[in-house]
Design a protein around this motif. Structure first.
Motif, PDB file in Angstrom:
ATOM      1  N   PHE A 245      39.577  32.563  31.447  1.00 36.72           N
ATOM      2  CA  PHE A 245      40.773  33.023  32.399  1.00 36.72           C
ATOM      3  C   PHE A 245      40.085  33.832  33.458  1.00 36.72           C
ATOM      4  O   PHE A 245      40.285  33.668  34.703  1.00 36.72           O
ATOM      5  N   LEU A 246      39.211  34.641  33.257  1.00 31.73           N
ATOM      6  CA  LEU A 246      38.821  35.544  34.089  1.00 31.73           C
ATOM      7  C   LEU A 246      37.835  34.842  35.135  1.00 31.73           C
ATOM      8  O   LEU A 246      37.828  35.163  36.445  1.00 31.73           O
ATOM      9  N   ALA A 247      36.957  33.940  34.576  1.00 32.07           N
ATOM     10  CA  ALA A 247      35.901  33.202  35.635  1.00 32.07           C
ATOM     11  C   ALA A 247      36.770  32.392  36.542  1.00 32.07           C
ATOM     12  O   ALA A 247      36.674  32.162  37.930  1.00 32.07           O
ATOM     13  N   VAL A 248      37.883  31.674  35.998  1.00 35.89           N
ATOM     14  CA  VAL A 248      38.713  30.761  36.566  1.00 35.89           C
ATOM     15  C   VAL A 248      39.433  31.310  37.852  1.00 35.89           C
ATOM     16  O   VAL A 248      39.534  31.000  38.962  1.00 35.89           O
ATOM     17  N   THR A 249      40.053  32.514  37.518  1.00 40.07           N
ATOM     18  CA  THR A 249      40.929  32.970  38.266  1.00 40.07           C
ATOM     19  C   THR A 249      40.260  33.857  39.513  1.00 40.07           C
ATOM     20  O   THR A 249      40.555  33.511  40.546  1.00 40.07           O
ATOM     21  N   VAL A 250      38.943  34.460  39.201  1.00 35.32           N
ATOM     22  CA  VAL A 250      38.138  34.944  40.442  1.00 35.32           C
ATOM     23  C   VAL A 250      37.456  33.801  41.301  1.00 35.32           C
ATOM     24  O   VAL A 250      37.613  33.877  42.287  1.00 35.32           O
ATOM     25  N   LEU A 251      36.970  32.838  40.470  1.00 30.80           N
ATOM     26  CA  LEU A 251      36.365  31.774  41.375  1.00 30.80           C
ATOM     27  C   LEU A 251      37.401  31.029  42.312  1.00 30.80           C
ATOM     28  O   LEU A 251      37.109  30.879  43.519  1.00 30.80           O
ATOM     29  N   ALA A 252      38.635  30.745  41.583  1.00 28.33           N
ATOM     30  CA  ALA A 252      39.664  29.871  42.401  1.00 28.33           C
ATOM     31  C   ALA A 252      40.026  30.854  43.417  1.00 28.33           C
ATOM     32  O   ALA A 252      40.348  30.343  44.563  1.00 28.33           O
ATOM     33  N   CYS A 253      40.291  32.129  43.259  1.00 27.51           N
ATOM     34  CA  CYS A 253      40.713  33.008  44.451  1.00 27.51           C
ATOM     35  C   CYS A 253      39.798  33.217  45.554  1.00 27.51           C
ATOM     36  O   CYS A 253      40.055  33.346  46.736  1.00 27.51           O
ATOM     37  N   TRP A 254      38.558  33.213  44.925  1.00 27.00           N
ATOM     38  CA  TRP A 254      37.361  33.451  46.101  1.00 27.00           C
ATOM     39  C   TRP A 254      37.315  32.108  46.990  1.00 27.00           C
ATOM     40  O   TRP A 254      36.955  32.475  47.976  1.00 27.00           O
ATOM     41  N   LEU A 255      37.386  31.051  46.411  1.00 25.85           N
ATOM     42  CA  LEU A 255      37.254  29.823  46.991  1.00 25.85           C
ATOM     43  C   LEU A 255      38.205  29.586  48.067  1.00 25.85           C
ATOM     44  O   LEU A 255      38.273  29.153  49.078  1.00 25.85           O
ATOM     45  N   TRP A 256      39.451  29.831  47.543  1.00 24.15           N
ATOM     46  CA  TRP A 256      40.618  29.670  48.164  1.00 24.15           C
ATOM     47  C   TRP A 256      40.893  30.556  49.549  1.00 24.15           C
ATOM     48  O   TRP A 256      41.050  30.138  50.376  1.00 24.15           O
ATOM     49  N   ARG A 257      40.514  31.813  49.234  1.00 23.91           N
ATOM     50  CA  ARG A 257      40.090  32.906  50.485  1.00 23.91           C
ATOM     51  C   ARG A 257      39.323  32.582  51.454  1.00 23.91           C
ATOM     52  O   ARG A 257      39.681  32.662  52.632  1.00 23.91           O
ATOM     53  N   ALA A 258      38.217  31.776  50.910  1.00 22.87           N
ATOM     54  CA  ALA A 258      37.171  31.517  51.826  1.00 22.87           C
ATOM     55  C   ALA A 258      37.612  30.262  52.628  1.00 22.87           C
ATOM     56  O   ALA A 258      37.422  30.237  54.012  1.00 22.87           O
ATOM     57  N   ALA A 259      38.419  29.182  52.144  1.00 22.95           N
ATOM     58  CA  ALA A 259      38.531  28.022  52.719  1.00 22.95           C
ATOM     59  C   ALA A 259      40.219  28.145  53.580  1.00 22.95           C
ATOM     60  O   ALA A 259      40.261  27.475  54.582  1.00 22.95           O
ATOM     61  N   PHE A 260      41.291  28.881  52.729  1.00 21.17           N
ATOM     62  CA  PHE A 260      42.127  28.998  53.370  1.00 21.17           C
ATOM     63  C   PHE A 260      43.076  30.072  54.002  1.00 21.17           C
ATOM     64  O   PHE A 260      44.010  30.334  54.500  1.00 21.17           O
ATOM     65  N   GLY A 261      42.269  31.083  53.695  1.00 21.23           N
ATOM     66  CA  GLY A 261      42.681  32.621  53.992  1.00 21.23           C
ATOM     67  C   GLY A 261      43.902  33.089  52.960  1.00 21.23           C
ATOM     68  O   GLY A 261      43.681  33.249  51.799  1.00 21.23           O
ATOM     69  N   ARG A 262      45.127  33.255  53.329  1.00 17.65           N
ATOM     70  CA  ARG A 262      46.187  33.682  52.464  1.00 17.65           C
ATOM     71  C   ARG A 262      46.511  32.847  51.250  1.00 17.65           C
ATOM     72  O   ARG A 262      46.437  31.369  51.630  1.00 17.65           O
ATOM     73  N   GLY A 263      46.888  33.127  50.040  1.00 17.99           N
ATOM     74  CA  GLY A 263      47.116  32.488  49.130  1.00 17.99           C
ATOM     75  C   GLY A 263      48.656  31.696  49.382  1.00 17.99           C
ATOM     76  O   GLY A 263      49.265  32.031  50.253  1.00 17.99           O
ATOM     77  N   PRO A 264      48.990  30.649  48.463  1.00 18.58           N
ATOM     78  CA  PRO A 264      50.129  30.022  48.745  1.00 18.58           C
ATOM     79  C   PRO A 264      51.303  30.853  48.671  1.00 18.58           C
ATOM     80  O   PRO A 264      52.288  30.889  49.580  1.00 18.58           O
ATOM     81  N   LEU A 265      51.629  31.786  47.626  1.00 14.95           N
ATOM     82  CA  LEU A 265      52.515  32.447  47.577  1.00 14.95           C
ATOM     83  C   LEU A 265      52.622  33.780  48.469  1.00 14.95           C
ATOM     84  O   LEU A 265      53.449  34.304  49.323  1.00 14.95           O
ATOM     85  N   GLU A 266      51.359  34.148  48.916  1.00 16.30           N
ATOM     86  CA  GLU A 266      51.252  35.189  50.023  1.00 16.30           C
ATOM     87  C   GLU A 266      51.780  34.691  51.452  1.00 16.30           C
ATOM     88  O   GLU A 266      52.398  35.557  52.013  1.00 16.30           O
ATOM     89  N   ARG A 267      51.335  33.490  51.518  1.00 12.19           N
ATOM     90  CA  ARG A 267      51.664  32.825  52.697  1.00 12.19           C
ATOM     91  C   ARG A 267      53.222  32.712  52.735  1.00 12.19           C
ATOM     92  O   ARG A 267      53.840  32.996  53.895  1.00 12.19           O
TER      93      ARG A 267
END
Length: 353
Positions: free
Chosen positions: A301-323
């Motif tokens: 859970f920890l690894a997937v959460t951090v990695l997914a957020c890191w990659l999304w932030r680098a590629a798309f900026g704001r998260g889907p719910l934050e956007r």
């Protein structure tokens, strides 16, 4: 509003702490580090709410509060975000996970801060002290009364077992007061660190002493314990101290080694998405991941959460719910003062003599 990396890092730790409290292994009787889930239980959620107060402060000008039309815009942004978070929280609750979802209370507390955007830090801290002192008494007095009324979901927002607004509003007030300081100033950070450590140590020491002294009276013990989600005054003080210390350390470390904490900062910037996705994953995997946790699942859970957020932030900026929240809030705040017609000259008073 310019983001402060250290605040995002602290928010990322809060999200991962709540995740650990939900699916992390270990119980109160287990030795460190296997009791980590018990250490973060309650404290990470309190940090999350305290940071919401800082978010309210940053949205409304930070150390220089906005006024006039800009304050109206800030209030519109905050209220729209609160309603959107409330809706997301209701949807997540309907998933039926065995998790006490914090989002509805978070939304209510967020909205309740809107009338206080012009308050001084001293008044905000005074309000926090009052809530921490009297909120637990209201919680104990009102909970059995309101529990008998219909609409338990609504009364739980005020006096529920986990996140009672009558107590947890203290964290928002402290966060709003802290957000009115210059968080980029190293001296402010060091003062926050010192105050946080002092509050945590004093509160836990006082609780340990009073709990032993009052061991024969469960009602009085409930008012002085610092057990997670006890919503006592001393728990509020202790959690506030831990939250301030963690925030100060995150601010200092984020400036010193920004690349090292970038994954945590990304997780904090996508906190709402990360928290919601965590609950969706628990619903998909089944209740066993909560009631029968193991280290492997927790680390995944920890690894997937951090990695997914890191990659999304680098590629798309704001998260889907934050956007989504940003878009709704920006549209709600698209206001400007009306252009008034020119005022007619005041007619001269007639002499009636």
């Amino acid at each position: 509003m310019q983001r402060i990396t250290g605040v995002d890092v602290a928010r990322g730790l809060a999200v991962l702490g709540m995740l650990t409290a939900h699916v992390g292994p270990g119980g109160p009787e287990d030795p460190w580090p296997w009791s980590l889930a018990q250490v973060v239980d309650g404290r990470s959620a309190a940090l999350f709410v305290l940071l919401s107060g800082i978010s309210v402060a940053l949205i409304s000008g930070g150390s220089t509060p906005v006024s006039g039309v800009r304050r109206v815009q800030a209030r519109a942004k905050i209220l729209v975000r609160a309603f959107a978070v409330l809706a997301i929280g209701v949807v997540v609750i309907l998933l039926g996970t065995p998790i006490a979802v914090i989002l509805p209370t978070y939304a209510v507390l967020f909205a309740c801060a809107t009338p206080l955007l012009g308050a001084s830090p001293r008044r905000l801290l005074g309000g926090a002290v009052a809530v921490a002192a009297f909120g637990p008494l209201l919680h104990l007095a009102l909970q059995p009364v309101l529990a008998r009324l219909p609409g338990r979901e609504l009364t739980d927002l005020l006096v529920g077992d986990y996140y009672p607004a009558v107590v947890w509003f203290a964290y928002v007030l402290v966060g709003l007061a802290v957000g009115r300081t210059d968080l980029r100033d190293r001296r402010v950070r060091l003062r926050l660190l010192g105050a946080g450590v002092a509050l945590a140590v004093v509160a836990h020491a006082a609780s340990a002493l009073l709990t032993r002294t009052l061991a024969g009276d469960p009602t009085l013990v409930a008012l002085v314990t610092t057990e997670p989600h006890s919503s006592s005054g001393l728990e509020v003080v202790a959690n506030t101290g831990v939250g301030l210390a963690v925030l100060a350390l995150c601010l200092l470390v984020a400036d010193a080694v920004p690349a090292l904490v970038a994954p945590l900062a990304a997780t904090g910037a996508l906190a709402l998405t990360a928290y919601t996705a965590q609950l969706v994953a628990i619903a998909a995997l089944g209740d066993a991941v909560v009631w029968q946790p193991d280290a492997g699942t927790w680390l995944a859970f920890l690894a997937v959460t951090v990695l997914a957020c890191w990659l999304w932030r680098a590629a798309f900026g704001r998260g889907p719910l934050e956007r989504l929240l940003h878009t709704l809030a920006a549209r709600a705040a698209d206001v400007s003062p009306d252009e008034l017609p020119p005022r007619d000259p005041v007619p001269a008073a007639r002499d009636l003599r």
